[in-house]
Design a protein around this motif. Structure first.
Motif, PDB file in Angstrom:
ATOM      1  N   ARG A   8       0.450 -17.765  -3.380  1.00 21.06           N
ATOM      2  CA  ARG A   8      -0.329 -16.723  -3.070  1.00 21.06           C
ATOM      3  C   ARG A   8       0.030 -15.030  -4.080  1.00 21.06           C
ATOM      4  NH1 ARG A   8       2.919 -13.974   2.387  1.00 21.06           N
ATOM      5  NH2 ARG A   8       4.155 -14.476   0.982  1.00 21.06           N
ATOM      6  N   ASP A   9       1.608 -14.971  -4.858  1.00 23.83           N
ATOM      7  CA  ASP A   9       1.705 -14.494  -5.704  1.00 23.83           C
ATOM      8  C   ASP A   9       1.206 -13.863  -6.638  1.00 23.83           C
ATOM      9  OD1 ASP A   9       3.871 -13.868  -3.964  1.00 23.83           O
ATOM     10  OD2 ASP A   9       5.054 -14.778  -5.331  1.00 23.83           O
ATOM     11  N   ALA A  10       0.088 -15.377  -7.494  1.00 25.64           N
ATOM     12  CA  ALA A  10      -1.022 -15.565  -8.043  1.00 25.64           C
ATOM     13  C   ALA A  10      -2.004 -14.914  -7.933  1.00 25.64           C
ATOM     14  CB  ALA A  10      -0.846 -16.929  -8.645  1.00 25.64           C
ATOM     15  N   MET A  11      -2.433 -15.262  -6.972  1.00 26.16           N
ATOM     16  CA  MET A  11      -3.752 -14.884  -6.838  1.00 26.16           C
ATOM     17  C   MET A  11      -4.109 -13.283  -5.572  1.00 26.16           C
ATOM     18  SD  MET A  11      -5.558 -16.956  -7.818  1.00 26.16           S
ATOM     19  CE  MET A  11      -7.011 -16.653  -7.862  1.00 26.16           C
ATOM     20  N   SER A  12      -2.817 -12.759  -5.552  1.00 25.79           N
ATOM     21  CA  SER A  12      -2.464 -11.473  -4.757  1.00 25.79           C
ATOM     22  C   SER A  12      -3.232 -10.427  -5.492  1.00 25.79           C
ATOM     23  CB  SER A  12      -1.545 -11.268  -4.424  1.00 25.79           C
ATOM     24  OG  SER A  12      -0.577 -10.687  -5.306  1.00 25.79           O
ATOM     25  N   THR A  13      -3.420 -10.254  -6.680  1.00 24.83           N
ATOM     26  CA  THR A  13      -4.053  -9.734  -8.189  1.00 24.83           C
ATOM     27  C   THR A  13      -5.453  -9.339  -7.918  1.00 24.83           C
ATOM     28  OG1 THR A  13      -3.803 -11.552  -9.857  1.00 24.83           O
ATOM     29  CG2 THR A  13      -1.736 -10.181  -8.908  1.00 24.83           C
ATOM     30  N   SER A  14      -5.824 -10.771  -7.409  1.00 29.12           N
ATOM     31  CA  SER A  14      -7.423 -11.050  -7.698  1.00 29.12           C
ATOM     32  C   SER A  14      -8.623  -9.271  -6.962  1.00 29.12           C
ATOM     33  CB  SER A  14      -7.910 -12.247  -6.644  1.00 29.12           C
ATOM     34  OG  SER A  14      -9.377 -11.423  -6.698  1.00 29.12           O
ATOM     35  N   PRO A  15      -8.866  -8.638  -7.910  1.00 36.13           N
ATOM     36  CA  PRO A  15      -9.410  -7.953  -6.818  1.00 36.13           C
ATOM     37  C   PRO A  15     -11.184  -7.905  -6.525  1.00 36.13           C
ATOM     38  CG  PRO A  15     -10.116  -8.161  -9.413  1.00 36.13           C
ATOM     39  CD  PRO A  15      -9.483  -9.007  -9.064  1.00 36.13           C
ATOM     40  N   PHE A  16     -11.415  -9.631  -6.333  1.00 40.72           N
ATOM     41  CA  PHE A  16     -12.467 -10.134  -5.703  1.00 40.72           C
ATOM     42  C   PHE A  16     -12.232 -11.268  -3.932  1.00 40.72           C
ATOM     43  CE2 PHE A  16     -13.988 -10.601  -9.592  1.00 40.72           C
ATOM     44  CZ  PHE A  16     -14.738  -9.537 -10.196  1.00 40.72           C
ATOM     45  N   THR A  17     -12.791 -11.631  -3.981  1.00 41.61           N
ATOM     46  CA  THR A  17     -12.436 -12.119  -2.210  1.00 41.61           C
ATOM     47  C   THR A  17     -12.849 -13.068  -2.772  1.00 41.61           C
ATOM     48  OG1 THR A  17     -13.029 -12.084   0.350  1.00 41.61           O
ATOM     49  CG2 THR A  17     -14.562 -11.013  -1.376  1.00 41.61           C
TER      50      THR A  17
ATOM     51  N   ASP B 129       2.427 -32.337  -3.975  1.00 42.83           N
ATOM     52  CA  ASP B 129       3.011 -34.124  -3.777  1.00 42.83           C
ATOM     53  C   ASP B 129       3.200 -33.186  -2.470  1.00 42.83           C
ATOM     54  OD1 ASP B 129       5.601 -32.262  -4.618  1.00 42.83           O
ATOM     55  OD2 ASP B 129       6.141 -33.793  -4.350  1.00 42.83           O
ATOM     56  N   ARG B 130       3.898 -31.988  -1.727  1.00 43.80           N
ATOM     57  CA  ARG B 130       3.899 -32.094  -0.363  1.00 43.80           C
ATOM     58  C   ARG B 130       3.478 -31.010   0.673  1.00 43.80           C
ATOM     59  NH1 ARG B 130       9.610 -28.519  -1.138  1.00 43.80           N
ATOM     60  NH2 ARG B 130       8.349 -27.012  -0.995  1.00 43.80           N
ATOM     61  N   ASP B 131       2.787 -29.742   0.118  1.00 41.71           N
ATOM     62  CA  ASP B 131       2.421 -28.729   0.645  1.00 41.71           C
ATOM     63  C   ASP B 131       0.302 -29.008   0.378  1.00 41.71           C
ATOM     64  OD1 ASP B 131       4.672 -28.229   1.538  1.00 41.71           O
ATOM     65  OD2 ASP B 131       5.463 -26.820  -0.027  1.00 41.71           O
ATOM     66  N   ILE B 132      -0.060 -27.833   1.889  1.00 39.48           N
ATOM     67  CA  ILE B 132      -1.480 -27.631   1.377  1.00 39.48           C
ATOM     68  C   ILE B 132      -1.304 -26.227   2.270  1.00 39.48           C
ATOM     69  CG2 ILE B 132      -2.214 -30.002   1.978  1.00 39.48           C
ATOM     70  CD1 ILE B 132      -3.271 -29.166   4.900  1.00 39.48           C
ATOM     71  N   ALA B 133      -2.656 -25.367   1.381  1.00 39.93           N
ATOM     72  CA  ALA B 133      -2.222 -23.831   1.876  1.00 39.93           C
ATOM     73  C   ALA B 133      -3.526 -23.266   1.170  1.00 39.93           C
ATOM     74  CB  ALA B 133      -0.554 -23.430   1.071  1.00 39.93           C
ATOM     75  N   MET B 134      -3.626 -22.383   2.016  1.00 39.06           N
ATOM     76  CA  MET B 134      -5.000 -21.477   1.846  1.00 39.06           C
ATOM     77  C   MET B 134      -4.555 -19.920   1.553  1.00 39.06           C
ATOM     78  SD  MET B 134      -8.487 -20.800   3.875  1.00 39.06           S
ATOM     79  CE  MET B 134      -8.996 -19.340   3.908  1.00 39.06           C
ATOM     80  N   TYR B 135      -4.827 -18.963   1.208  1.00 43.27           N
ATOM     81  CA  TYR B 135      -4.673 -17.814   0.777  1.00 43.27           C
ATOM     82  C   TYR B 135      -5.582 -17.629   0.505  1.00 43.27           C
ATOM     83  CZ  TYR B 135      -3.199 -13.627  -1.457  1.00 43.27           C
ATOM     84  OH  TYR B 135      -2.874 -11.775  -1.499  1.00 43.27           O
ATOM     85  N   SER B 136      -6.384 -16.141   1.454  1.00 46.58           N
ATOM     86  CA  SER B 136      -7.387 -15.404   1.556  1.00 46.58           C
ATOM     87  C   SER B 136      -7.055 -13.904   0.607  1.00 46.58           C
ATOM     88  CB  SER B 136      -8.457 -15.059   2.467  1.00 46.58           C
ATOM     89  OG  SER B 136      -9.492 -14.358   2.613  1.00 46.58           O
ATOM     90  N   ALA B 137      -7.545 -14.081  -0.653  1.00 44.45           N
ATOM     91  CA  ALA B 137      -7.986 -12.979  -1.637  1.00 44.45           C
ATOM     92  C   ALA B 137      -8.889 -11.707  -1.858  1.00 44.45           C
ATOM     93  CB  ALA B 137      -7.600 -13.389  -2.712  1.00 44.45           C
ATOM     94  N   GLY B 138      -8.465 -10.442  -2.404  1.00 43.56           N
ATOM     95  CA  GLY B 138      -9.153  -9.629  -2.467  1.00 43.56           C
ATOM     96  C   GLY B 138      -8.503  -8.150  -2.627  1.00 43.56           C
ATOM     97  N   LYS B 139      -8.635  -6.839  -3.669  1.00 50.82           N
ATOM     98  CA  LYS B 139      -8.501  -5.976  -2.590  1.00 50.82           C
ATOM     99  C   LYS B 139      -9.632  -5.403  -2.059  1.00 50.82           C
ATOM    100  CE  LYS B 139      -7.938  -1.640  -5.621  1.00 50.82           C
ATOM    101  NZ  LYS B 139      -6.386  -1.567  -5.509  1.00 50.82           N
ATOM    102  N   LEU B 140      -9.090  -5.322  -0.597  1.00 49.29           N
ATOM    103  CA  LEU B 140      -9.489  -4.863   0.399  1.00 49.29           C
ATOM    104  C   LEU B 140      -9.147  -3.630   1.260  1.00 49.29           C
ATOM    105  CD1 LEU B 140      -9.694  -8.326   2.729  1.00 49.29           C
ATOM    106  CD2 LEU B 140     -11.292  -7.145   1.497  1.00 49.29           C
ATOM    107  N   PRO B 141      -9.723  -2.529   1.529  1.00 54.20           N
ATOM    108  CA  PRO B 141      -9.722  -1.312   1.530  1.00 54.20           C
ATOM    109  C   PRO B 141      -9.054  -1.584   3.501  1.00 54.20           C
ATOM    110  CG  PRO B 141     -11.701  -1.753   1.718  1.00 54.20           C
ATOM    111  CD  PRO B 141     -11.665  -2.399   0.794  1.00 54.20           C
ATOM    112  N   LYS B 142      -7.616  -0.017   3.901  1.00 51.73           N
ATOM    113  CA  LYS B 142      -7.717   0.108   4.737  1.00 51.73           C
ATOM    114  C   LYS B 142      -9.057   1.395   5.167  1.00 51.73           C
ATOM    115  CE  LYS B 142      -2.905  -0.969   4.917  1.00 51.73           C
ATOM    116  NZ  LYS B 142      -1.197  -0.670   4.791  1.00 51.73           N
ATOM    117  N   ARG B 143      -9.159   0.646   5.877  1.00 48.19           N
ATOM    118  CA  ARG B 143     -10.692   2.669   6.982  1.00 48.19           C
ATOM    119  C   ARG B 143      -9.551   3.082   7.449  1.00 48.19           C
ATOM    120  NH1 ARG B 143     -13.260  -2.930   5.469  1.00 48.19           N
ATOM    121  NH2 ARG B 143     -14.316  -1.819   3.736  1.00 48.19           N
ATOM    122  N   ASP B 144     -10.040   4.598   7.533  1.00 55.43           N
ATOM    123  CA  ASP B 144      -9.979   5.263   8.789  1.00 55.43           C
ATOM    124  C   ASP B 144      -9.854   5.133  10.091  1.00 55.43           C
ATOM    125  OD1 ASP B 144     -10.237   7.818   9.882  1.00 55.43           O
ATOM    126  OD2 ASP B 144      -9.814   8.566   8.831  1.00 55.43           O
ATOM    127  N   PRO B 145      -9.293   5.346  10.992  1.00 60.62           N
ATOM    128  CA  PRO B 145      -9.164   4.431  12.180  1.00 60.62           C
ATOM    129  C   PRO B 145     -10.048   5.276  13.001  1.00 60.62           C
ATOM    130  CG  PRO B 145      -6.971   6.020  12.093  1.00 60.62           C
ATOM    131  CD  PRO B 145      -8.091   5.795  10.918  1.00 60.62           C
TER     132      PRO B 145
END
Length: 795
Positions: free
Chosen positions: A485-494, A502-518
């Motif tokens: 997660r730390d490595a792929m949090s730098t991805s600008p693409f989604t 050998d112990r874990d499975i994991a998924m992280y959804s990456a991308g530079k995603l904007p917070k929009r005006d409410p």
């Protein structure tokens, strides 16, 4: 001669040696159907991997351990079973390249620079043709040239000649992005320069006269992002559709239909994770939104190429991650890869790299300077699927001064910029205006008044930062799911990133995603006056991430990553049915898995017809509410049920040119358009979601998910969130059933004699340089890994 002798000795040692002591993989197999070769005409054996890949398809859900050995090749480090190797002499001391029987290079260097240089050399050798065709077109992706599909130009063999202005912009933005990343960015920049030395040395040796530069590398990353790593940017057309619905049905009903069809946050939609991650909120027409008049948007661009944003993006790829709790070995099982289409030369190529302290192997790609795109390290593997999350917005610019090139921003009348990008041979000049938000994609009307529409991409100018995470993965810095997660949090693409050790499975959804005006509904264009700009970006913790979920599986086929995750405006397919269902159904058949059974679940789903799987039982129940209009209609329904009971596969095992299942596939192909017409009578929807619900769209288009949900409600199913409106039969079950019966009865021909020509569904490698074709299958093509680890470095 002494160097050749030394290389030969090294090759012998590599081919004779067992797998490296620090390779913790119990099983490591892969396949890249496009292969490693890239020359024209194709070299003998260029289709070897394609034929192995095709050999798995007819096995359906009966894949065995032996099949994993014969239908996939080794992904162990070193030559191993794929030797003996052939030494390749390259002009750099300190590095050895040995090709195995699949032409895969095994690169051993004294340093990372040695290996990175060699990967540049090999890119020029194995993908020289692709590089020559794609390098300039890729620049159009980097600058977001409006309404142009850069990769489409590559496949269609169209030539683009860029201007110096374009190169200057890409150079400026790419260098600035790397500088902003500090020491990590400086390391990537160094890698790029070394990679270019190797690539240019090969091109020069082959008589090339135009060296590659950083601009080419930045652009190569940009076009990959454009193809697979972005979402959103279609608000203009969607708002036109809303205008048409409001006009046709009235404001309230029109909005209700729009809310149903946009599938922004449907709790009935399958999600990969069990943990919720809220993103975005649909509020209707917000104060910060502008809605275009129906039919008013006119895209800009060269004649013959200008078009609105794609109605159906390339959402591809899957992975099936099975945790230790459901594995027969007590260790996670990993089957997955990217679906990037079938081309020759391939968009990916393989590399097995080794230098002191580092071993990695997998698929790399142009622009990956010393890095692996999808692959494995000593004790972990990773893969990607396109997430399509919303990182692009359309802005409606208020024009001023009686001009189409002046607009209002923060109370001032500003003049648009102009970018002369160059010329597409046979199509014309690529020249467009820009605002503070980005390129002007076209002009439209709002309340009868002309406006400009621009496009803002969160990853713009930052494409090269995609390499940061892959550098960490390649160099072994990732040693846990949290480190992923730390490595792929730098991805600008989604992208959705799947991981297993050998112990874990994991998924992280990456991308530079904007917070929009409410005050902005993310499904609609934003007013560009400056009052409703983005409010920053999601933090790492706000992105979907889960390790070892209670279900024991993480399965993704471009479906929603997590509950509460809002769909991008160009993705209206997060409905109650998505093709991931077929993967989950396959895994659900067995409580405890092996790599063979996980591969079986993937391979079965690859030839199943989702319409048969999902809709046949729903329609069968519905049709009990009305009498059959004819014996032939009754017979067709019986055939559809027989096909579903038999597995719903479109296989042609015996290669006689006809789908084995008999009339079932042909009936569904002819029935579905007729069903959609009566069950989902919404004019204009096809332009947004596509018409083809079958193999041409890999079961991602056509709106079958709407039909399933609407009919399930008629059948009395309990839904978490029913649609606002009733569609088939206006909510009257008998009326709907009668219309569906009539649509089924309208399928022409003798039901038992109908057949599908399987040869028309065979897969050809674009653009036609490799003559080999393979059976239809809907599974990873850039690389597919089948892998499990039994140990790990000290944590």
């Amino acid at each position: 001669m002494s160097r050749i002798a030394a290389l030969a000795a090294a090759a012998f040692a590599l081919s004779a040696a067992p797998a490296a002591a620090d390779d913790y993989a119990a099983t490591a197999r892969n396949i890249i159907p496009s292969g490693q070769y890239g020359s024209v005409p194709p070299a003998p054996g260029a289709d070897a991997q394609a034929l192995m890949y095709d050999g798995l398809t007819p096995l359906f859900d009966q894949v065995t351990d032996a099949d994993l050995l014969s239908k996939f090749k080794s992904e162990q480090f070193g030559l191993g079973e794929d030797g003996p190797g052939t030494v390749e002499a390259i002009p750099r001391a300190g590095v050895t390249v040995v090709r195995d029987r699949f032409n895969v290079p095994h690169i051993t260097g004294g340093s990372r620079d040695d290996v990175t240089w060699a990967m540049g050399w090999i890119l020029g050798e194995d993908r020289g043709l692709l590089l020559a065709q794609a390098r300039d077109a890729a620049r159009l992706a980097a600058i977001d040239a409006p309404n142009i599909d850069a990769f489409g130009l590559v496949v269609d063999l169209k030539q683009f000649t860029p201007t110096k202005q374009v190169d200057a912009i890409i150079q400026r933005d790419g260098d600035a992005a790397l500088k902003s990343a500090g020491a990590a960015g400086a390391a990537v920049r160094h890698d790029i320069d070394v990679y270019l030395e190797g690539l240019n040395a090969k091109l020069k040796a082959d008589g090339g006269t135009r060296p590659w530069t950083r601009v080419d590398i930045y652009a190569a990353n940009a076009i990959t992002g454009q193809i697979f790593g972005q979402g959103g940017g279609d608000e203009a057309r969607r708002s036109e559709f809303l205008s048409s619905l409001r006009k046709r049905y009235g404001a309230t009903k029109g909005q209700g239909i729009f809310d149903d069809l946009s599938e922004f946050d449907d709790p009935d939609s399958p999600a990969t994770m069990s943990k919720a991650f809220p993103y975005g909120k649909a509020i209707g027409i917000g104060k910060g939104n502008a809605v275009l008049d129906a039919g008013s948007f006119k895209p800009v661009g060269p004649k013959g190429l200008a078009r609105a944003a794609s109605a159906h993006p390339r959402w591809t790829s899957n992975f099936l991650l099975v945790g230790a709790s459901r594995s027969a070995t007590g260790h996670p099982l990993f089957v997955g890869g990217p679906q990037i289409g079938y081309t020759y030369p391939g968009l990916t190529l393989e590399a097995d790299i080794s230098y002191p302290g580092v071993q990695a192997r997998g698929a790399t790609a142009p622009g990956f300077a010393g890095n692996i795109l999808i692959g494995r390290g000593q004790d972990y593997a990773w893969s990607l699927t396109s997430a399509g999350s919303d990182l692009i917005d359309n802005y409606v610019e208020t024009l001023c001064g009686g001009s189409k090139t002046k607009y209002v921003f923060k109370g001032k009348c500003l003049k648009m910029g102009t970018l002369d990008a160059g010329t597409i041979k046979g199509s014309g000049r690529v020249k467009f205006n820009t605002t503070v938000h980005g390129p002007v994609t076209g002009y439209a009307k709002v309340g009868g008044k002309t406006v400009a529409v621009s496009r803002k991409r969160a990853s713009y100018g930052k494409d090269i930062l995609w390499q940061l995470g892959f550098r960490d993965l390649t160099t072994g810095k990732v040693n846990s799911a949290t480190a992923l997660r730390d490595a792929m949090s730098t991805s600008p693409f989604t992208f959705n990133v799947g991981y297993a050790d050998d112990r874990d499975i994991a998924m992280y959804s990456a991308g530079k995603l904007p917070k929009r005006d409410p005050r902005v509904d993310p499904r609609l264009p934003t007013k560009g006056t400056g009052q409703y700009e983005w409010k920053g970006f999601l933090s790492k913790a706000q992105h979907p991430f889960q390790v070892n979920p209670p279900s024991g599986t993480l399965v993704n086929w471009n479906n929603r990553p997590a509950p509460k995750w809002g769909a991008a405006d160009d993705n209206w397919s997060y409905g109650s049915v998505q093709r991931v269902r077929m993967l989950n159904d396959g895994l659900a058949k067995t409580p405890t898995h092996t790599l063979a059974t996980v591969t079986s679940a993937m391979n079965a789903a690859a030839t199943q017809d989702l319409r048969s799987v999902a809709l046949t039982p729903v329609i069968t129940e519905l049709l009990k509410a009305a009498p059959s209009p004819s014996p032939r209609a009754t017979r067709m329904l019986a055939i559809l049920n027989e096909w579903r009971a038999g597995g719903s596969s479109r296989l042609d095992r015996d290669l006689d040119g006809v789908i084995d299942a008999g009339p079932g596939p042909a009936i569904w192909d002819a029935f579905y358009p007729r069903l959609a017409k009566v069950a989902l009578p919404i004019k204009g929807l096809d332009a947004l979601i596509g018409k083809d619900s079958g193999t041409a769209s890999d079961f991602t288009d056509g709106g079958f998910w709407y039909i399933e949900k609407d009919l399930e409600r008629l059948n009395g199913a309990k839904l978490k969130q029913p649609f606002n409106m009733r569609y088939c039969g206006n909510g009257q079950k008998a009326k709907c059933a009668a219309a569906v019966w009539k649509a089924l009865d309208a399928v022409p021909g003798d039901p038992d004699a109908l057949r599908v020509d399987a040869t028309k569904e065979r897969i050809a490698f674009r653009p036609g340089l490799l003559p080999t074709t393979i059976r239809f299958t809907n599974r990873p093509s850039g690389i597919q890994q089948v892998i499990s680890f039994s140990g790990h470095r000290p944590r």
